[in-house]
Design a protein around this motif. Structure first.
Motif, short mmCIF file in Angstrom:
data_model
loop_
_atom_site.label_atom_id
_atom_site.label_comp_id
_atom_site.label_asym_id
_atom_site.label_seq_id
_atom_site.Cartn_x
_atom_site.Cartn_y
_atom_site.Cartn_z
N ALA A 1 0.85 -1.19 0.00
CA ALA A 1 0.00 0.00 0.00
C ALA A 1 0.88 1.24 0.00
N ASN A 2 0.45 2.25 -0.73
CA ASN A 2 1.18 3.51 -0.76
C ASN A 2 0.76 4.45 0.35
N SER A 3 -0.42 4.21 0.90
CA SER A 3 -0.93 5.00 2.00
C SER A 3 -2.09 4.24 2.64
N VAL A 4 -2.39 4.59 3.89
CA VAL A 4 -3.53 4.03 4.60
C VAL A 4 -4.29 5.19 5.22
N LEU A 5 -5.59 5.25 4.95
CA LEU A 5 -6.45 6.32 5.46
C LEU A 5 -7.63 5.74 6.22
N LEU A 6 -8.10 6.50 7.19
CA LEU A 6 -9.31 6.13 7.89
C LEU A 6 -10.48 6.91 7.30
N LYS A 7 -11.61 6.21 7.12
CA LYS A 7 -12.81 6.85 6.58
C LYS A 7 -13.33 7.87 7.58
N SER A 8 -13.78 8.98 7.07
CA SER A 8 -14.39 10.00 7.92
C SER A 8 -15.89 9.74 8.00
N PRO A 9 -16.47 9.87 9.18
CA PRO A 9 -17.91 9.64 9.30
C PRO A 9 -18.77 10.79 8.76
N SER A 10 -18.16 11.93 8.47
CA SER A 10 -18.94 13.08 7.99
C SER A 10 -18.53 13.44 6.57
N LEU A 11 -19.46 14.05 5.83
CA LEU A 11 -19.15 14.48 4.47
C LEU A 11 -18.09 15.57 4.49
N SER A 12 -18.16 16.49 5.43
CA SER A 12 -17.16 17.56 5.49
C SER A 12 -15.77 16.98 5.77
N GLY A 13 -15.68 15.98 6.63
CA GLY A 13 -14.40 15.33 6.89
C GLY A 13 -13.89 14.59 5.67
N LEU A 14 -14.81 13.96 4.95
CA LEU A 14 -14.45 13.24 3.73
C LEU A 14 -13.97 14.20 2.65
N VAL A 15 -14.63 15.34 2.52
CA VAL A 15 -14.21 16.35 1.55
C VAL A 15 -12.79 16.82 1.87
N ILE B 1 -10.42 15.12 3.50
CA ILE B 1 -9.49 14.03 3.19
C ILE B 1 -9.26 13.93 1.68
N VAL B 2 -10.33 14.02 0.90
CA VAL B 2 -10.22 13.92 -0.56
C VAL B 2 -9.39 15.08 -1.10
N ARG B 3 -9.57 16.26 -0.57
CA ARG B 3 -8.78 17.41 -1.02
C ARG B 3 -7.29 17.16 -0.77
N GLN B 4 -6.95 16.70 0.43
CA GLN B 4 -5.55 16.42 0.75
C GLN B 4 -5.01 15.31 -0.14
N LEU B 5 -5.80 14.27 -0.34
CA LEU B 5 -5.41 13.14 -1.18
C LEU B 5 -5.11 13.61 -2.60
#
Length: 139
Positions: free
Chosen positions: A107-121, A123-127
C-alpha cells in the motif's frame, strides 16, 4: 490541478453509500477527477483486464469480500500492468498491526474513513493535492 489534467480514481468498496459520498467529495474537489466504482475483487480484476487506460489511483477498502485488501494488494503488486498504480487502503477502523500489514503488502498510503461528508471532503482534497499536484505519477 492543471486545467489540462485529468485523473481517474478507482474505488473498490462494497458499500454503495461510501461510493456516493466519495463521488460527491471528489466532485467538490474538481470535475477533472473521475471516480469509478467496483464492488468486489472479481469486478476489480475483470475491469483492470479490459480497460484501455488504467486508473491513476486505486482507493481500496480494507474489508472487501470475500477477502481483504492484503489479498488484493498481493495480486495488484505482482502484475506488471498494475504494480505501479498507487493504492490507498482505507477503512473505518484498523488496528496498528493491520496498518503495518498494508504497507508491507505494498500500500502507498492508509487512510481512515471520515464519518462526515465535510471530513471526507477534507481528506479527498488532501489526497488529490498530494497525488495529483505534488507527486509525479508513472504514465
Amino acid at each position: 490541478m492543471r486545467t489540462d489534467q485529468r485523473a481517474n480514481v478507482m474505488l473498490i468498496d462494497d458499500d454503495e453509500d461510501d461510493y456516493y459520498l466519495l463521488n460527491q467529495a471528489f466532485g467538490n474537489y474538481s470535475k477533472q477527477v473521475t471516480l469509478s466504482h467496483q464492488q468486489t475483487v472479481t469486478e476489480l480484476l475483470e475491469s483492470l483486464l479490459h480497460l484501455d487506460s488504467l486508473p491513476d489511483l486505486i482507493l481500496l477498502d480494507f474489508n472487501i469480500p470475500p477477502s481483504n485488501a492484503l489479498d488484493v494488494l498481493a495480486v495488484l503488486k505482482q502484475d506488471s500492468r498494475t504494480n505501479m498504480i498507487p493504492v490507498i487502503v482505507w477503512s473505518g477502523s484498523l488496528e496498528k498491526g493491520q496498518i503495518t500489514q498494508c504497507y508491507q503488502a505494498g500500500a502507498n498510503s492508509v487512510l481512515l474513513k471520515s464519518p462526515s461528508l465535510s471530513g471526507l471532503v477534507h481528506i479527498v482534497r488532501q489526497l488529490c493535492e498530494y497525488w495529483f499536484e505534488a507527486s509525479q505519477l508513472p504514465s
